[in-house]
Design an enzyme around this catalytic site. Structure first.
Site, PDB file in Angstrom:
ATOM      1  N   HIS A   1       0.840  -1.202   0.000  1.00 57.93           N
ATOM      2  CA  HIS A   1       0.000   0.000   0.000  1.00 57.93           C
ATOM      3  C   HIS A   1       0.878   1.257   0.000  1.00 57.93           C
ATOM      4  CE1 HIS A   1      -3.625   2.360   1.503  1.00 57.93           C
ATOM      5  NE2 HIS A   1      -2.622   3.206   1.693  1.00 57.93           N
ATOM      6  N   GLU A   2       1.849   1.293   0.891  1.00 56.64           N
ATOM      7  CA  GLU A   2       2.720   2.477   0.998  1.00 56.64           C
ATOM      8  C   GLU A   2       3.678   2.566  -0.189  1.00 56.64           C
ATOM      9  OE1 GLU A   2       1.698   4.659   2.929  1.00 56.64           O
ATOM     10  OE2 GLU A   2       0.436   3.375   4.168  1.00 56.64           O
TER      11      GLU A   2
ATOM     12  N   HIS B   1       2.056   4.231  -3.116  1.00 61.28           N
ATOM     13  CA  HIS B   1       2.068   5.697  -3.034  1.00 61.28           C
ATOM     14  C   HIS B   1       3.372   6.260  -3.593  1.00 61.28           C
ATOM     15  CE1 HIS B   1      -1.680   6.351  -0.944  1.00 61.28           C
ATOM     16  NE2 HIS B   1      -1.342   5.541   0.043  1.00 61.28           N
TER      17      HIS B   1
END
Length: 164
Positions: free
Chosen positions: A75-76, A79
């Protein structure tokens, strides 16, 4: 509960595997992000775009192990990849969703569902009618005289309950 050192190694391995997927998909060599374990509170992870850094919550990592690693690390990373590919766009927009699902093959879930009770500290405050549990962030804002809070019910100011 798994040893935190082992979980950190597994998180690093997951990051490298996911980065390899992105490198292959985009035919590009993205720089390896730094992993930092200084995040506190209810957040599981945060991506620092310009620093190419991912900060993870060690308490939530230790309590949730593999599920945390398989969800939060990609998820990170997504980004960071989106920022490097497209610049500043909506944090969980179509670009991020595409990287999550098509590149990293992870469901594009925005929020985690981990129990944060051990990761967050609360402070007891009293008004005229009840006791309120305030987050550490709100408590520190009061202590450093940046904010004050009143009860929505009785309109009285909140005061820290001290243990005498």
């Amino acid at each position: 509960m798994t040893d935190l050192r082992i979980l950190k190694l597994q998180a690093s391995r997951q990051l490298k595997q996911d980065l390899a997927k992105a490198n292959l998909y985009f035919q590009k060599n993205f720089p390896l992000p730094t992993l930092n374990y200084a995040l506190r509170g209810a957040k599981a992870g945060v991506a620092y775009l310009q620093q190419n850094e991912i900060r993870l919550n060690p308490t939530l990592l230790q309590e949730n192990g593999t599920a945390f690693i398989q969800q939060v690390v990609p998820h990170e990373l997504a980004h960071l990849l989106v920022y490097q590919l497209f610049g500043r766009v909506k944090p969980h927009g179509k670009e991020w969703k595409m990287v999550m699902e098509q590149v990293l093959h992870v469901p594009a879930e925005i929020y985690h569902r981990f129990d944060t009770s051990n990761a967050t500290k609360h402070y007891a405050y009293q008004c005229g009618c009840q006791t309120h549990q305030l987050s550490a962030k709100r408590h520190h804002a009061i202590v450093h005289q940046k904010r004050s809070y009143i009860c929505k019910k009785c309109q009285k100011p909140l005061h820290l309950i001290t243990n005498l």
